[in-house]
Write a protein that holds these residues in place. Structure first.
Motif, PDB file in Angstrom:
ATOM      1  N   GLU A  28       0.812  -1.215   0.000  1.00 44.14           N
ATOM      2  CA  GLU A  28       0.000   0.000   0.000  1.00 44.14           C
ATOM      3  C   GLU A  28       0.846   1.266   0.000  1.00 44.14           C
ATOM      4  OE1 GLU A  28      -2.538  -0.323   3.387  1.00 44.14           O
ATOM      5  OE2 GLU A  28      -3.919  -1.753   2.429  1.00 44.14           O
ATOM      6  N   GLY A  29       2.165   1.102  -0.080  1.00 52.63           N
ATOM      7  CA  GLY A  29       3.033   2.271  -0.089  1.00 52.63           C
ATOM      8  C   GLY A  29       3.227   2.886   1.277  1.00 52.63           C
ATOM      9  N   ARG A  30       3.025   2.096   2.343  1.00 50.28           N
ATOM     10  CA  ARG A  30       3.146   2.591   3.717  1.00 50.28           C
ATOM     11  C   ARG A  30       4.263   1.848   4.448  1.00 50.28           C
ATOM     12  NH1 ARG A  30      -2.737   1.216   5.504  1.00 50.28           N
ATOM     13  NH2 ARG A  30      -2.061   2.034   7.552  1.00 50.28           N
ATOM     14  N   ALA A  31       5.410   1.752   3.768  1.00 52.27           N
ATOM     15  CA  ALA A  31       6.527   0.973   4.311  1.00 52.27           C
ATOM     16  C   ALA A  31       7.003   1.512   5.650  1.00 52.27           C
ATOM     17  CB  ALA A  31       7.688   0.957   3.315  1.00 52.27           C
ATOM     18  N   ASP A  32       6.888   2.820   5.862  1.00 53.64           N
ATOM     19  CA  ASP A  32       7.353   3.392   7.115  1.00 53.64           C
ATOM     20  C   ASP A  32       6.578   2.871   8.324  1.00 53.64           C
ATOM     21  OD1 ASP A  32       5.187   4.766   5.933  1.00 53.64           O
ATOM     22  OD2 ASP A  32       5.469   6.458   7.288  1.00 53.64           O
ATOM     23  N   GLU A  33       5.372   2.320   8.090  1.00 49.66           N
ATOM     24  CA  GLU A  33       4.553   1.784   9.179  1.00 49.66           C
ATOM     25  C   GLU A  33       4.784   0.289   9.407  1.00 49.66           C
ATOM     26  OE1 GLU A  33       0.395   2.843   8.732  1.00 49.66           O
ATOM     27  OE2 GLU A  33       0.942   4.533   7.459  1.00 49.66           O
ATOM     28  N   ALA A  34       5.539  -0.343   8.516  1.00 50.87           N
ATOM     29  CA  ALA A  34       5.674  -1.806   8.578  1.00 50.87           C
ATOM     30  C   ALA A  34       6.752  -2.268   9.547  1.00 50.87           C
ATOM     31  CB  ALA A  34       5.978  -2.353   7.178  1.00 50.87           C
ATOM     32  N   GLY A  35       7.658  -1.371   9.946  1.00 49.01           N
ATOM     33  CA  GLY A  35       8.806  -1.747  10.745  1.00 49.01           C
ATOM     34  C   GLY A  35       8.500  -2.549  12.005  1.00 49.01           C
ATOM     35  N   PRO A  36       7.564  -2.116  12.859  1.00 48.14           N
ATOM     36  CA  PRO A  36       7.297  -2.882  14.090  1.00 48.14           C
ATOM     37  C   PRO A  36       6.845  -4.311  13.815  1.00 48.14           C
ATOM     38  CG  PRO A  36       6.362  -0.681  14.256  1.00 48.14           C
ATOM     39  CD  PRO A  36       6.820  -0.839  12.843  1.00 48.14           C
ATOM     40  N   TYR A  37       6.074  -4.510  12.779  1.00 45.28           N
ATOM     41  CA  TYR A  37       5.618  -5.867  12.441  1.00 45.28           C
ATOM     42  C   TYR A  37       6.793  -6.709  11.955  1.00 45.28           C
ATOM     43  CZ  TYR A  37       1.051  -3.644  12.714  1.00 45.28           C
ATOM     44  OH  TYR A  37      -0.049  -2.956  13.163  1.00 45.28           O
ATOM     45  N   GLN A  38       7.691  -6.094  11.182  1.00 42.24           N
ATOM     46  CA  GLN A  38       8.863  -6.829  10.705  1.00 42.24           C
ATOM     47  C   GLN A  38       9.796  -7.191  11.859  1.00 42.24           C
ATOM     48  OE1 GLN A  38       9.786  -3.654   8.104  1.00 42.24           O
ATOM     49  NE2 GLN A  38       8.944  -4.637   6.281  1.00 42.24           N
ATOM     50  N   GLN A  39       9.936  -6.265  12.815  1.00 39.91           N
ATOM     51  CA  GLN A  39      10.761  -6.569  13.986  1.00 39.91           C
ATOM     52  C   GLN A  39      10.194  -7.771  14.735  1.00 39.91           C
ATOM     53  OE1 GLN A  39      13.590  -5.322  14.760  1.00 39.91           O
ATOM     54  NE2 GLN A  39      13.728  -3.122  14.409  1.00 39.91           N
ATOM     55  N   ARG A  40       8.872  -7.828  14.827  1.00 40.45           N
ATOM     56  CA  ARG A  40       8.245  -8.950  15.528  1.00 40.45           C
ATOM     57  C   ARG A  40       8.468 -10.261  14.779  1.00 40.45           C
ATOM     58  NH1 ARG A  40       7.794 -11.272  20.059  1.00 40.45           N
ATOM     59  NH2 ARG A  40       5.805 -12.344  20.481  1.00 40.45           N
ATOM     60  N   ALA A  64      15.154 -12.573   4.903  1.00 39.46           N
ATOM     61  CA  ALA A  64      14.218 -11.877   4.018  1.00 39.46           C
ATOM     62  C   ALA A  64      13.565 -10.703   4.728  1.00 39.46           C
ATOM     63  CB  ALA A  64      13.150 -12.858   3.530  1.00 39.46           C
ATOM     64  N   THR A  65      13.239 -10.874   6.002  1.00 36.69           N
ATOM     65  CA  THR A  65      12.565  -9.813   6.735  1.00 36.69           C
ATOM     66  C   THR A  65      13.532  -8.693   7.120  1.00 36.69           C
ATOM     67  OG1 THR A  65      11.060 -11.502   7.609  1.00 36.69           O
ATOM     68  CG2 THR A  65      10.967  -9.337   8.626  1.00 36.69           C
ATOM     69  N   GLN A  66      14.789  -9.030   7.389  1.00 35.58           N
ATOM     70  CA  GLN A  66      15.786  -7.980   7.611  1.00 35.58           C
ATOM     71  C   GLN A  66      15.920  -7.097   6.371  1.00 35.58           C
ATOM     72  OE1 GLN A  66      17.340  -7.107  10.302  1.00 35.58           O
ATOM     73  NE2 GLN A  66      17.715  -8.869  11.635  1.00 35.58           N
ATOM     74  N   TYR A  67      15.890  -7.729   5.211  1.00 29.01           N
ATOM     75  CA  TYR A  67      15.947  -6.978   3.956  1.00 29.01           C
ATOM     76  C   TYR A  67      14.752  -6.028   3.849  1.00 29.01           C
ATOM     77  CZ  TYR A  67      15.264  -6.117  -1.032  1.00 29.01           C
ATOM     78  OH  TYR A  67      15.038  -5.520  -2.243  1.00 29.01           O
ATOM     79  N   GLU A  68      13.561  -6.529   4.134  1.00 27.19           N
ATOM     80  CA  GLU A  68      12.375  -5.683   4.070  1.00 27.19           C
ATOM     81  C   GLU A  68      12.392  -4.609   5.146  1.00 27.19           C
ATOM     82  OE1 GLU A  68      10.007  -5.128   2.133  1.00 27.19           O
ATOM     83  OE2 GLU A  68      10.261  -6.744   0.693  1.00 27.19           O
ATOM     84  N   LEU A  69      12.884  -4.963   6.325  1.00 28.43           N
ATOM     85  CA  LEU A  69      12.975  -3.986   7.410  1.00 28.43           C
ATOM     86  C   LEU A  69      13.838  -2.789   7.004  1.00 28.43           C
ATOM     87  CD1 LEU A  69      12.534  -3.077  10.352  1.00 28.43           C
ATOM     88  CD2 LEU A  69      14.487  -4.526  10.989  1.00 28.43           C
ATOM     89  N   ALA A  70      14.893  -3.066   6.258  1.00 25.28           N
ATOM     90  CA  ALA A  70      15.750  -1.968   5.798  1.00 25.28           C
ATOM     91  C   ALA A  70      14.961  -0.972   4.953  1.00 25.28           C
ATOM     92  CB  ALA A  70      16.929  -2.524   4.998  1.00 25.28           C
TER      93      ALA A  70
END
Length: 483
Positions: A28-40, A64-70
């Motif tokens: 949805e183009g809201r990557a800045d909001e995804a970080g906490p979920y990726q950390q989990r 894979a999730t570390q890559y997305e977290l970046a």
């Protein structure tokens, strides 16, 4: 993009829910909001892998999730943390590759590409160009392999990213070649991409490619090609804007601004004014930013810089050899610096470029810095490819590289461009390390290496990193004392 193939499948529990939420936010183009979920996701996957060294599925998911977290951290402006996440992703993929359970070539190429974008966000453009060069080359080899078709959409994505980095820190002629190649490939793959779960992400990269194409073609007077790119970009951005993402809306406003400016140049004033009016009414901040970017223009091309050098310095013997770098090397497509020539010749051409820098800095700083960066890129590529000259003629070529980096890093600093000065200063210190074996018997080498360390230390101090600055100055002192 998080790879959903390979070793793991998303579990149906808290981990799976967090992963799915993060992926939806990214799409949805809201990557800045995804970080906490990726950390989990990373925390839960790490818990599952603890005590199970062969739990490769969990390790794959962590990488894979570390890559997305970046990507999420970049969207939040947390670039240093993004680099740390990418380092973890690289370590994870390398471990899986070494264990023989995963061909990590494409994943490691993606890490390089995202690291390049992260460095570009930090203003470390020289490193960004070289990281992206490696990613493009890796994907180019993949699309030429047995599974080439499946890698084509991501090759287009990386070409678009490469174009964006080159537009700012490299040769605009390379940038537009990369952008045009990305656009053509995206259009050829439209049916395949539209059926992909990442279709929106690919569409965003298509907009990136068309923006670079339009900018460069317009700057070079090719308005028909610029408007063609504008139209593709605007149509794509208009579709993306239905996502209700603020990022996608800014992309649409940027596309409207570009098209409006270019229509005005060709005399279609009413159409151009209508585009600009819509852009400024929708998001004046973005429209102004794009307008300022267009007004700043582009960096010099290699060809223009060489022409300027000949005017300022008079005819020089290596001019035509260096001009040949503007044509692709045999078997290469000229969309990357490494496509200019083979690794062995790269060191020689870099040394020839370096001869021009010191006299040019006294007469034409922009031209000197353009040619200096090109020389640095060629030296770095020759070194990374482990050419014979850089490995076995170190005492000939590495001092030239180190002196070049000293001069252009200082010039960038004097011009107020501290970020790229620090980037090049870091390279300067790294190259100086290769000089250390020669410093016992050669005072010139010792002085040069010490100057590189001290320069890097001075830049670190100027940017507030006093601890690292002290370490750099101590390294210079120990070198001088022969320790």
């Amino acid at each position: 993009m998080v790879d959903s193939g390979g070793l793991w499948t998303p579990p149906e529990d808290e981990l799976g829910e967090a992963l799915q939420t993060a992926q939806v936010l990214i799409e949805e183009g809201r990557a800045d909001e995804a970080g906490p979920y990726q950390q989990r996701v990373i925390e839960l996957a790490r818990e599952r892998a603890e005590g199970h060294p062969n739990h490769y599925e969990a390790k794959h998911l962590m990488a894979a999730t570390q890559y997305e977290l970046a990507g999420s951290l970049n969207a939040s402006g947390r670039h240093e943390e993004a680099l740390a996440a990418l380092h973890e992703a690289q370590l994870g993929y390398t471990e899986l590759s070494d264990a023989g359970v995963l061909d990590a070539t494409s994943f490691l190429a993606d890490v390089r590409a995202r690291r390049a974008m992260t460095q570009a966000h930090r203003g470390h453009g020289a490193t960004a160009v070289l990281e992206m060069d490696g990613a493009v080359i890796a994907y180019g080899q993949l699309v030429g392999g047995v599974d080439g078709l499946k890698h084509q959409p991501d090759f287009a994505r990386v070409l678009a990213m490469n174009a964006l980095v080159l537009r700012r820190y490299g040769d605009p002629a390379l940038a537009v070649a990369s952008a045009d190649a990305a656009t053509q490939l995206f259009l050829q793959l439209a049916d395949q991409i539209n059926e992909s779960p990442q279709s929106l992400s690919y569409a965003r990269y298509l907009c990136t490619a068309t923006a670079v194409s339009a900018d460069v073609h317009a700057a070079e007077g090719r308005l028909d090609l610029a408007l063609e790119a504008d139209e593709i970009g605007l149509t794509t951005a208009d579709t993306l804007a239905d996502s209700d993402s603020a990022t996608d809306m800014r992309t649409l406003v940027g596309a409207l601004t570009r098209k409006g400016k270019h229509l005005g140049i060709v005399g279609r004033l009413m159409e151009g004014e209508a585009c600009l009016r819509t852009a400024f009414d929708t998001d004046p901040e973005t429209a102004n930013r794009v307008t300022e970017e267009l007004d700043r223009g582009l960096p010099l091309t290699l060809v223009t810089a060489l022409e300027n050098a000949e005017i300022k310095l008079g005819p020089f013997e290596q001019y035509h050899r260096l001009l040949a770098l503007s044509e692709p090397a045999p078997g290469m497509t000229l969309a990357t610096v490494s496509g200019r020539t083979d690794p062995e010749s790269a060191a020689v051409r870099a040394a020839e470029l370096a001869e021009l820098i010191r006299p040019l800095l006294l007469q034409d700083v922009d031209t000197a810095l353009t040619l200096g960066l090109e020389a640095h890129y060629l030296f770095a590529i020759s070194s990374e490819r482990e050419s014979h000259r850089m490995r076995y003629e170190t005492s000939t070529y590495v001092p030239i590289w180190a002196q070049l980096l000293l001069e252009i890093s200082e010039a960038y600093y004097q011009a107020g461009r501290t970020d790229i000065a620090l980037d090049l200063g870091g390279w300067c210190a790294e190259v100086a390390t290769a000089l250390i074996p020669f410093t016992d018997d050669d005072k010139v080498m010792k002085d040069l290496a010490g100057s590189c360390y001290r320069h890097h230390g001075d830049l670190l101090a100027a940017t507030g990193d006093l601890t690292a600055s002290q370490q750099a100055h101590e390294a210079a002192q120990q070198l001088q004392l022969g320790r």
